[in-house]
Design an enzyme around this catalytic site. Structure first.
Site, PDB file in Angstrom:
ATOM      1  N   CYS A   1       3.155  -3.043   4.014  1.00  0.00           N
ATOM      2  CA  CYS A   1       2.288  -1.907   4.335  1.00  0.00           C
ATOM      3  C   CYS A   1       3.032  -1.083   5.381  1.00  0.00           C
ATOM      4  O   CYS A   1       4.218  -1.330   5.628  1.00  0.00           O
ATOM      5  CB  CYS A   1       0.889  -2.337   4.782  1.00  0.00           C
ATOM      6  SG  CYS A   1       0.766  -3.113   6.403  1.00  0.00           S
ATOM      7  N   GLY A   2       2.381  -0.111   5.989  1.00  0.00           N
ATOM      8  CA  GLY A   2       3.101   0.757   6.914  1.00  0.00           C
ATOM      9  C   GLY A   2       3.719  -0.010   8.067  1.00  0.00           C
ATOM     10  O   GLY A   2       4.918   0.086   8.335  1.00  0.00           O
TER      11      GLY A   2
ATOM     12  N   ARG B   1       8.068 -32.928  10.981  1.00  0.00           N
ATOM     13  CA  ARG B   1       7.007 -32.591  11.957  1.00  0.00           C
ATOM     14  C   ARG B   1       6.333 -31.262  11.622  1.00  0.00           C
ATOM     15  O   ARG B   1       5.167 -31.042  11.970  1.00  0.00           O
ATOM     16  CB  ARG B   1       7.578 -32.565  13.379  1.00  0.00           C
ATOM     17  CG  ARG B   1       8.574 -31.447  13.641  1.00  0.00           C
ATOM     18  CD  ARG B   1       9.277 -31.617  14.988  1.00  0.00           C
ATOM     19  NE  ARG B   1      10.117 -30.474  15.342  1.00  0.00           N
ATOM     20  CZ  ARG B   1      11.327 -30.227  14.829  1.00  0.00           C
ATOM     21  NH1 ARG B   1      11.844 -31.040  13.911  1.00  0.00           N
ATOM     22  NH2 ARG B   1      12.033 -29.189  15.230  1.00  0.00           N
TER      23      ARG B   1
ATOM     24  N   HIS C   1      10.344 -23.621   9.420  1.00  0.00           N
ATOM     25  CA  HIS C   1       9.291 -24.241  10.240  1.00  0.00           C
ATOM     26  C   HIS C   1       7.882 -24.006   9.710  1.00  0.00           C
ATOM     27  O   HIS C   1       7.003 -24.825   9.935  1.00  0.00           O
ATOM     28  CB  HIS C   1       9.355 -23.695  11.671  1.00  0.00           C
ATOM     29  CG  HIS C   1      10.550 -24.180  12.441  1.00  0.00           C
ATOM     30  ND1 HIS C   1      10.681 -24.002  13.798  1.00  0.00           N
ATOM     31  CD2 HIS C   1      11.671 -24.838  12.029  1.00  0.00           C
ATOM     32  CE1 HIS C   1      11.833 -24.534  14.196  1.00  0.00           C
ATOM     33  NE2 HIS C   1      12.458 -25.036  13.140  1.00  0.00           N
ATOM     34  N   ASN C   2       7.659 -22.871   9.064  1.00  0.00           N
ATOM     35  CA  ASN C   2       6.282 -22.498   8.694  1.00  0.00           C
ATOM     36  C   ASN C   2       6.024 -22.572   7.204  1.00  0.00           C
ATOM     37  O   ASN C   2       4.897 -22.343   6.768  1.00  0.00           O
ATOM     38  CB  ASN C   2       5.969 -21.078   9.196  1.00  0.00           C
ATOM     39  CG  ASN C   2       6.348 -20.885  10.651  1.00  0.00           C
ATOM     40  OD1 ASN C   2       7.233 -20.104  10.975  1.00  0.00           O
ATOM     41  ND2 ASN C   2       5.712 -21.610  11.540  1.00  0.00           N
TER      42      ASN C   2
ATOM     43  N   GLY D   1      -1.505  -5.017   9.051  1.00  0.00           N
ATOM     44  CA  GLY D   1      -2.777  -5.143   8.336  1.00  0.00           C
ATOM     45  C   GLY D   1      -2.670  -6.047   7.124  1.00  0.00           C
ATOM     46  O   GLY D   1      -3.539  -6.902   6.879  1.00  0.00           O
TER      47      GLY D   1
ATOM     48  N   ASP E   1       0.856  -1.190   0.000  1.00  0.00           N
ATOM     49  CA  ASP E   1       0.000   0.000   0.000  1.00  0.00           C
ATOM     50  C   ASP E   1       0.893   1.242   0.000  1.00  0.00           C
ATOM     51  O   ASP E   1       2.124   1.142  -0.156  1.00  0.00           O
ATOM     52  CB  ASP E   1      -1.003  -0.043   1.168  1.00  0.00           C
ATOM     53  CG  ASP E   1      -0.372   0.252   2.520  1.00  0.00           C
ATOM     54  OD1 ASP E   1       0.870   0.376   2.600  1.00  0.00           O
ATOM     55  OD2 ASP E   1      -1.125   0.367   3.509  1.00  0.00           O
TER      56      ASP E   1
ATOM     57  N   ARG F   1       2.089 -29.919  11.158  1.00  0.00           N
ATOM     58  CA  ARG F   1       1.528 -28.727  11.818  1.00  0.00           C
ATOM     59  C   ARG F   1       0.918 -27.776  10.798  1.00  0.00           C
ATOM     60  O   ARG F   1      -0.140 -27.174  11.033  1.00  0.00           O
ATOM     61  CB  ARG F   1       2.626 -28.029  12.626  1.00  0.00           C
ATOM     62  CG  ARG F   1       3.054 -28.896  13.797  1.00  0.00           C
ATOM     63  CD  ARG F   1       4.354 -28.483  14.410  1.00  0.00           C
ATOM     64  NE  ARG F   1       4.733 -29.422  15.458  1.00  0.00           N
ATOM     65  CZ  ARG F   1       5.945 -29.535  15.971  1.00  0.00           C
ATOM     66  NH1 ARG F   1       6.918 -28.759  15.526  1.00  0.00           N
ATOM     67  NH2 ARG F   1       6.205 -30.423  16.911  1.00  0.00           N
TER      68      ARG F   1
ATOM     69  N   ARG G   1       7.295   1.367   7.282  1.00  0.00           N
ATOM     70  CA  ARG G   1       7.634   2.544   8.096  1.00  0.00           C
ATOM     71  C   ARG G   1       8.577   2.200   9.244  1.00  0.00           C
ATOM     72  O   ARG G   1       8.993   3.075   9.996  1.00  0.00           O
ATOM     73  CB  ARG G   1       6.353   3.186   8.649  1.00  0.00           C
ATOM     74  CG  ARG G   1       5.483   3.781   7.543  1.00  0.00           C
ATOM     75  CD  ARG G   1       4.238   4.480   8.081  1.00  0.00           C
ATOM     76  NE  ARG G   1       3.470   5.042   6.981  1.00  0.00           N
ATOM     77  CZ  ARG G   1       2.160   4.928   6.833  1.00  0.00           C
ATOM     78  NH1 ARG G   1       1.443   4.266   7.724  1.00  0.00           N
ATOM     79  NH2 ARG G   1       1.553   5.469   5.797  1.00  0.00           N
TER      80      ARG G   1
HETATM   81  C1  RB5 Z   1      -1.973   2.989   6.284  1.00  0.00           C
HETATM   82  O1  RB5 Z   1      -1.925   4.242   6.842  1.00  0.00           O
HETATM   83  C2  RB5 Z   1      -1.645   1.946   7.345  1.00  0.00           C
HETATM   84  O2  RB5 Z   1      -2.711   1.778   8.191  1.00  0.00           O
HETATM   85  C3  RB5 Z   1      -1.256   0.647   6.688  1.00  0.00           C
HETATM   86  O3  RB5 Z   1      -0.159   0.853   5.861  1.00  0.00           O
HETATM   87  C4  RB5 Z   1      -0.849  -0.467   7.628  1.00  0.00           C
HETATM   88  O4  RB5 Z   1       0.102  -0.039   8.551  1.00  0.00           O
HETATM   89  C5  RB5 Z   1      -1.951  -1.223   8.244  1.00  0.00           C
HETATM   90  O5  RB5 Z   1      -1.755  -2.164   9.008  1.00  0.00           O
END
Ligand code: RB5
Length: 143
Positions: A65-66, A132, A98-99, A70, A8, A136, A109
């Site tokens: 993302c930031g 193993r 492992h995953n 998210g 994003d 899982r 950020r």
């Molecule tokens: C966007 O401002 C921010 O919420 C997004 O990049 C992220 O950090 C969400 O988890």
């Protein structure tokens, strides 16, 4: 290897730098954007990368993302996706060993390019250990 990438507006700068590095190193990329600081919704990019992997257009994915939170949550809603938010080299290694993580996630950020570069290289060069851990992982998709 084909890698699907997406971010994003909070992650596109780091995503673009890592994409350039990957291209220089010979990887083929599917770049799902975004490519500017205009505000967008991170689930759209998580979905694009998840579909590339689940529909086998790409083997692995990179999402930014930031915070990385998210976009990790959104990607992990897709059955068969194991997205790992990586904040140190051990997480990069363990998420593969492992995953069997198929998407590496960074918080744009909060992650320096030099660190992300190193952790991404570890992620791409570390195999899944199986055994193993396979059992899982199979249980995850039953939930
Ligand atoms: C966007 O401002 C921010 O919420 C997004 O990049 C992220 O950090 C969400 O988890």
């Amino acid at each position: 290897m084909i890698i699907s990438v997406g971010a994003d507006h909070g992650g596109f700068e780091l995503k673009d730098k890592l994409a350039a590095m990957l291209r220089e190193e010979g990887y083929e990329l599917i770049d799902n954007g975004t490519n500017s600081s205009d505000s967008v919704d991170y689930p759209d990019y998580a979905q694009a990368v998840a579909h590339d992997i689940l529909e086998k257009r790409a083997e692995l994915g990179l999402l930014v993302c930031g915070s990385g939170i998210g976009i990790s949550i959104a990607a992990n809603r897709f059955k068969g996706i194991r997205a790992a938010l990586v904040t140190n080299p051990d997480y990069a290694r363990l998420s593969r060993q492992h995953n069997n993580a198929n998407i590496i996630v960074f918080g744009g950020r909060f992650t320096a390019f030099e660190d992300a570069k190193e952790w991404l290289r570890i992620f791409l060069s570390t195999p899944f250990e199986g055994g193993r851990h396979e059992r899982r992982i199979e249980k995850i998709d039953l939930i």
